[in-house]
Design a protein around this motif. Sequence first.
Motif, PDB file in Angstrom:
ATOM      1  N   LEU A  33       0.837  -1.213   0.000  1.00  0.00           N
ATOM      2  CA  LEU A  33       0.000   0.000   0.000  1.00  0.00           C
ATOM      3  C   LEU A  33       0.867   1.257   0.000  1.00  0.00           C
ATOM      4  O   LEU A  33       0.570   2.241  -0.688  1.00  0.00           O
ATOM      5  N   MET A  34       1.973   1.214   0.744  1.00  0.00           N
ATOM      6  CA  MET A  34       2.896   2.364   0.771  1.00  0.00           C
ATOM      7  C   MET A  34       3.426   2.644  -0.633  1.00  0.00           C
ATOM      8  O   MET A  34       3.513   3.794  -1.066  1.00  0.00           O
ATOM      9  N   MET A  35       3.726   1.573  -1.354  1.00  0.00           N
ATOM     10  CA  MET A  35       4.234   1.733  -2.722  1.00  0.00           C
ATOM     11  C   MET A  35       3.227   2.506  -3.584  1.00  0.00           C
ATOM     12  O   MET A  35       3.581   3.468  -4.245  1.00  0.00           O
ATOM     13  N   TYR A  36       1.947   2.117  -3.509  1.00  0.00           N
ATOM     14  CA  TYR A  36       0.931   2.821  -4.315  1.00  0.00           C
ATOM     15  C   TYR A  36       0.780   4.273  -3.875  1.00  0.00           C
ATOM     16  O   TYR A  36       0.611   5.174  -4.691  1.00  0.00           O
ATOM     17  N   MET A  37       0.831   4.513  -2.567  1.00  0.00           N
ATOM     18  CA  MET A  37       0.608   5.871  -2.054  1.00  0.00           C
ATOM     19  C   MET A  37       1.728   6.819  -2.479  1.00  0.00           C
ATOM     20  O   MET A  37       1.521   8.019  -2.640  1.00  0.00           O
ATOM     21  N   ILE A  38       2.922   6.276  -2.674  1.00  0.00           N
ATOM     22  CA  ILE A  38       4.063   7.119  -3.062  1.00  0.00           C
ATOM     23  C   ILE A  38       4.222   7.185  -4.580  1.00  0.00           C
ATOM     24  O   ILE A  38       4.443   8.259  -5.147  1.00  0.00           O
ATOM     25  N   GLU A  39       4.076   6.045  -5.239  1.00  0.00           N
ATOM     26  CA  GLU A  39       4.243   6.041  -6.705  1.00  0.00           C
ATOM     27  C   GLU A  39       3.057   6.718  -7.401  1.00  0.00           C
ATOM     28  O   GLU A  39       3.189   7.203  -8.514  1.00  0.00           O
ATOM     29  N   GLY A  40       1.883   6.665  -6.762  1.00  0.00           N
ATOM     30  CA  GLY A  40       0.693   7.253  -7.370  1.00  0.00           C
ATOM     31  C   GLY A  40      -0.012   6.301  -8.324  1.00  0.00           C
ATOM     32  O   GLY A  40      -0.909   6.698  -9.056  1.00  0.00           O
ATOM     33  N   GLY A  41       0.396   5.053  -8.340  1.00  0.00           N
ATOM     34  CA  GLY A  41      -0.242   4.060  -9.212  1.00  0.00           C
ATOM     35  C   GLY A  41       0.697   2.879  -9.378  1.00  0.00           C
ATOM     36  O   GLY A  41       1.676   2.756  -8.633  1.00  0.00           O
ATOM     37  N   GLY A  42       0.393   2.027 -10.330  1.00  0.00           N
ATOM     38  CA  GLY A  42       1.289   0.909 -10.603  1.00  0.00           C
ATOM     39  C   GLY A  42       2.624   1.459 -11.095  1.00  0.00           C
ATOM     40  O   GLY A  42       2.673   2.542 -11.680  1.00  0.00           O
ATOM     41  N   SER A  43       3.717   0.773 -10.822  1.00  0.00           N
ATOM     42  CA  SER A  43       5.027   1.267 -11.262  1.00  0.00           C
ATOM     43  C   SER A  43       5.933   0.082 -11.557  1.00  0.00           C
ATOM     44  O   SER A  43       5.927  -0.899 -10.832  1.00  0.00           O
ATOM     45  N   GLN A  44       6.669   0.171 -12.633  1.00  0.00           N
ATOM     46  CA  GLN A  44       7.595  -0.909 -12.972  1.00  0.00           C
ATOM     47  C   GLN A  44       8.832  -0.873 -12.071  1.00  0.00           C
ATOM     48  O   GLN A  44       9.301  -1.888 -11.604  1.00  0.00           O
TER      49      GLN A  44
END
Length: 339
Positions: A156-167
């Motif tokens: 969830l932290m990844m989505y909150m910082i990246e703003g979406g899916g990210s490679q």
Amino acid sequence: MAQAQFPPLTNDLLLRAARGEQTDRAPVWVMRQAGRYLPEFRKIRENHEFFEVCRTPDLATEITMQPIRRYAGLLDAAIIFSDILVVPQAMGMEVIMNPGPHFPNPLNTPEDMEKLPREVDVEKELGYVFEALTLTRKTLAGQVPLIGFSGAPWTLMMYMIEGGGSQTRQKSKTWLFKYPEASKQLLERITDVCVRYLIGQVNAGAQLLQIFDSNAGDLSPYDFSKFALPYLKRIADEGSRGFEGATTPCHPRDVARLTDGIIDGRTITMQGNLDPVVLYGGKEAIEREVKRMCKAFQDARGGACKAWIANLGHGITPGVDPEDMKFFLECVHKYSAVS
Ligand code: 1CP
């Protein structure tokens, strides 16, 4: 809410396998079993936005029930229709699905965390999921158990910082190295919400809790032990404390090299793990690969069908023919059975 108000469960294969017991055959369910490969799902989505469906208990229940009806007697669990990103929404972040997830205002620096409310009223923000769970559990009438779920804190932290899916996960991984203390604070805050959210789901009728840590495989073993595992353990301990019968399987994707920390010397229930792409290979390939998977799991359990939940290694994808999904389920019934 008292669990006693619900009709008795007639198929408890999933719960028994999750507890590590022996079963006559493997229980089977599929991540995203209510999803775009089903024409009846696409029909509802033509008229309703993704999060509108999640927030409308009647629609979420209807969609959750679609695969249960279509594959009656073949699926051993229902999973509530929702998304892991309802938790960042509850924490005050805007998320839109277009067609993948997009956060217009992601967390760029630790200062951005100050913009999120300190206190999250889980009942108020996520009560619609609880309502959908209760309605679905009643509608299921005990046919199969109902799975509730949450994303894992690191994912969830990844989505909150990246703003979406990210490679590359560059922004979120940068946080871990540049702002380790702020990262831990954020992970704690997410964990607090997840724990209360999962307890609320059990109270509302969920019989098994699934944690999706889809981005676990992006971390090195050391970083996994620092930024993912402690929070998963908190969820497993606090999320299921006092709720007899609720177990919390974790789906840490791509972590073959990290399982030591998770397994910790215990014999644990395994879930999975047919490559979802096999469902595009035609009936011959589906039968061959399911047979191989069943044999591998039985060999690992000394010839018994024990502590194993059959599933795909990841979600079913939109191009799968619903008849091939049916054949997959039939093959699991046939080849996992121990005579
Ligand atoms: O328009 C649509 O209908 C979009 C497709 C879709 C669906 C059917 C999304 C967008 N979410 C869902 C439902 C969903 N999401 C379920 C439903 C219950 C089920 O039947 O299994 C579940 C369990 C999830 C969980 C989820 N959402 C995860 C964890 C599992 C995984 O996929 O690794 C993740 C990472 C998400 C985020 C998300 N939501 C949707 C998409 C396309 C994504 C991933 C996007 C990305 O990161 O690129």
